[in-house]
Write a protein that holds these residues in place. Sequence first.
Motif, mmCIF file in Angstrom:
data_model
loop_
_atom_site.group_PDB
_atom_site.id
_atom_site.type_symbol
_atom_site.label_atom_id
_atom_site.label_comp_id
_atom_site.label_asym_id
_atom_site.label_seq_id
_atom_site.Cartn_x
_atom_site.Cartn_y
_atom_site.Cartn_z
ATOM 1 N N VAL A 89 0.838 -1.206 0.000
ATOM 2 C CA VAL A 89 0.000 0.000 0.000
ATOM 3 C C VAL A 89 0.870 1.252 0.000
ATOM 4 C CG1 VAL A 89 -1.634 1.353 1.372
ATOM 5 C CG2 VAL A 89 -2.012 -1.101 1.039
ATOM 6 N N GLN A 90 1.938 1.245 0.800
ATOM 7 C CA GLN A 90 2.847 2.399 0.835
ATOM 8 C C GLN A 90 3.500 2.628 -0.528
ATOM 9 O OE1 GLN A 90 5.628 1.754 4.008
ATOM 10 N NE2 GLN A 90 4.065 1.854 5.607
ATOM 11 N N THR A 91 3.884 1.547 -1.196
ATOM 12 C CA THR A 91 4.492 1.661 -2.523
ATOM 13 C C THR A 91 3.481 2.227 -3.514
ATOM 14 O OG1 THR A 91 5.968 -0.199 -2.081
ATOM 15 C CG2 THR A 91 5.608 0.372 -4.389
ATOM 16 N N LEU A 92 2.245 1.738 -3.456
ATOM 17 C CA LEU A 92 1.197 2.244 -4.332
ATOM 18 C C LEU A 92 0.946 3.729 -4.093
ATOM 19 C CD1 LEU A 92 -1.193 1.963 -6.314
ATOM 20 C CD2 LEU A 92 -2.592 1.221 -4.364
ATOM 21 N N GLU A 142 16.697 7.357 -3.951
ATOM 22 C CA GLU A 142 15.649 6.552 -3.309
ATOM 23 C C GLU A 142 14.347 6.640 -4.092
ATOM 24 O OE1 GLU A 142 13.158 6.180 0.894
ATOM 25 O OE2 GLU A 142 14.866 7.556 0.760
ATOM 26 N N THR A 143 14.021 7.855 -4.567
ATOM 27 C CA THR A 143 12.802 8.033 -5.368
ATOM 28 C C THR A 143 12.842 7.154 -6.609
ATOM 29 O OG1 THR A 143 12.400 10.291 -4.620
ATOM 30 C CG2 THR A 143 11.479 9.688 -6.758
ATOM 31 N N GLY A 144 13.979 7.156 -7.298
ATOM 32 C CA GLY A 144 14.108 6.345 -8.501
ATOM 33 C C GLY A 144 13.945 4.866 -8.226
ATOM 34 N N GLN A 145 14.553 4.386 -7.151
ATOM 35 C CA GLN A 145 14.453 2.965 -6.820
ATOM 36 C C GLN A 145 13.033 2.585 -6.418
ATOM 37 O OE1 GLN A 145 16.940 0.661 -7.459
ATOM 38 N NE2 GLN A 145 17.670 2.530 -8.462
ATOM 39 N N ARG A 146 12.348 3.457 -5.697
ATOM 40 C CA ARG A 146 10.964 3.160 -5.304
ATOM 41 C C ARG A 146 10.042 3.135 -6.526
ATOM 42 N NH1 ARG A 146 9.118 6.677 -0.204
ATOM 43 N NH2 ARG A 146 7.406 5.151 -0.236
ATOM 44 N N LEU A 147 10.296 4.019 -7.474
ATOM 45 C CA LEU A 147 9.519 3.992 -8.715
ATOM 46 C C LEU A 147 9.757 2.693 -9.478
ATOM 47 C CD1 LEU A 147 9.790 7.626 -10.141
ATOM 48 C CD2 LEU A 147 7.702 6.439 -9.420
ATOM 49 N N LEU A 148 11.017 2.291 -9.578
ATOM 50 C CA LEU A 148 11.335 1.053 -10.285
ATOM 51 C C LEU A 148 10.709 -0.153 -9.589
ATOM 52 C CD1 LEU A 148 15.054 1.747 -11.227
ATOM 53 C CD2 LEU A 148 13.166 1.386 -12.837
ATOM 54 N N ASP A 151 12.281 -5.228 -4.518
ATOM 55 C CA ASP A 151 13.571 -4.536 -4.584
ATOM 56 C C ASP A 151 14.154 -4.731 -5.980
ATOM 57 O OD1 ASP A 151 16.046 -3.384 -4.311
ATOM 58 O OD2 ASP A 151 16.649 -4.550 -2.559
ATOM 59 N N PHE A 152 13.939 -3.735 -6.843
ATOM 60 C CA PHE A 152 14.411 -3.842 -8.221
ATOM 61 C C PHE A 152 15.922 -4.031 -8.274
ATOM 62 C CE2 PHE A 152 16.219 -1.767 -12.009
ATOM 63 C CZ PHE A 152 15.602 -2.519 -13.010
ATOM 64 N N SER A 153 16.656 -3.422 -7.344
ATOM 65 C CA SER A 153 18.118 -3.475 -7.386
ATOM 66 C C SER A 153 18.661 -4.887 -7.171
ATOM 67 C CB SER A 153 18.727 -2.524 -6.344
ATOM 68 O OG SER A 153 18.465 -2.984 -5.032
ATOM 69 N N GLN A 154 17.835 -5.774 -6.597
ATOM 70 C CA GLN A 154 18.239 -7.154 -6.370
ATOM 71 C C GLN A 154 17.518 -8.133 -7.304
ATOM 72 O OE1 GLN A 154 20.753 -7.872 -4.216
ATOM 73 N NE2 GLN A 154 20.870 -5.642 -4.000
ATOM 74 N N PHE A 155 16.739 -7.589 -8.229
ATOM 75 C CA PHE A 155 15.896 -8.408 -9.098
ATOM 76 C C PHE A 155 16.690 -8.918 -10.306
ATOM 77 C CE2 PHE A 155 13.476 -7.625 -13.133
ATOM 78 C CZ PHE A 155 12.834 -8.841 -13.190
ATOM 79 N N ALA A 156 16.538 -10.200 -10.602
ATOM 80 C CA ALA A 156 17.104 -10.819 -11.801
ATOM 81 C C ALA A 156 18.612 -10.591 -11.898
ATOM 82 C CB ALA A 156 16.386 -10.311 -13.046
ATOM 83 N N THR A 157 19.112 -10.512 -13.120
ATOM 84 C CA THR A 157 20.553 -10.340 -13.330
ATOM 85 C C THR A 157 20.863 -8.877 -13.617
ATOM 86 O OG1 THR A 157 20.378 -10.674 -15.726
ATOM 87 C CG2 THR A 157 20.655 -12.649 -14.341
#
Length: 288
Positions: free
Chosen positions: A13-16, A232-238, A246-252
């Motif tokens: 909900v916070q992310t949304l 932080e804003t960019g990472q939360r958007l991603l 956590d996009f920064s830890q997602f996939a390769t």
Amino acid sequence: MSTEAKTSDSSAVQTLEFYLQHSGEQEAVVGGVQDVLPGLFKRIGAGKSSLDVLGVGSGGGEVDVHMLTLLQSAFPAVPISADIVEGRSQLTDNFKALIAKTPNLKEIPFDWHSMSSEDYEKRVKAKGDVRKFDFIHMIQMLYYVDNLANSIKFFHSLLKDNGMLVIVIETANDGWDTLWKTYNKELCGDSISEYRSSAEVTACLTSQGLEYEEHDVPNTFDITECFEPTSETGQRLLNYMTAKEDFSQFATPETRAGILDLLKAKCSTEKGGRVMFKANMSCIIVHA
């Protein structure tokens, strides 16, 4: 619900809410329906002594409140009722708080259904007592249903004579559609099992022989900070845009780099040195 589930729900909900504040999506939807709905409301409400509304996946109610106010303005002397289907209790609480701050809605009786749209469908079918509605809306929620065709068929079947179903969904061949269909295998699987845009919805409506009209809801938002690793804003958007915790830890690293390249090259435009994501939506009006 376990403590872990509650924490996960609260985080989602916070992310949304962060995304909605940054993207201007709700304001765009409100502007879009403001242009389309008043005339249609006059048509569906003509000669009726009461009006019944069903909101499906209403979230925190920001768009619902606007649409109910428009309906009230069109028929100030006609009683209106509202049923709300929303599976996230925190968002329902936010909706109730918003109603408390909106004087004109205090006369409307609300019936709250704290469940997913598919659980609502199962409950209605099990009870066999089908309540019908003059106006049903499904705003940015058809990504989360398991069976698109069944969901549309069911909720369309709940319309009264001369009723109207409004679907808002991301536009085909635009930013969201390009991102999620290019990386469909990598992105689908958690909250979204199969990505859909307006193309899938209109194809479904056509296959069911339903009459509809489609209206553009333009929107863009700034994703420049998504390309700044320390933002932080960019990472939360991603996180939101890829539906990952956590996009920064997602996939390769190669997949993440490919997504970032795609976002800049094919999903966005540049304006004044800023990267603006193409987040246009379609407002699809389906007639009874």
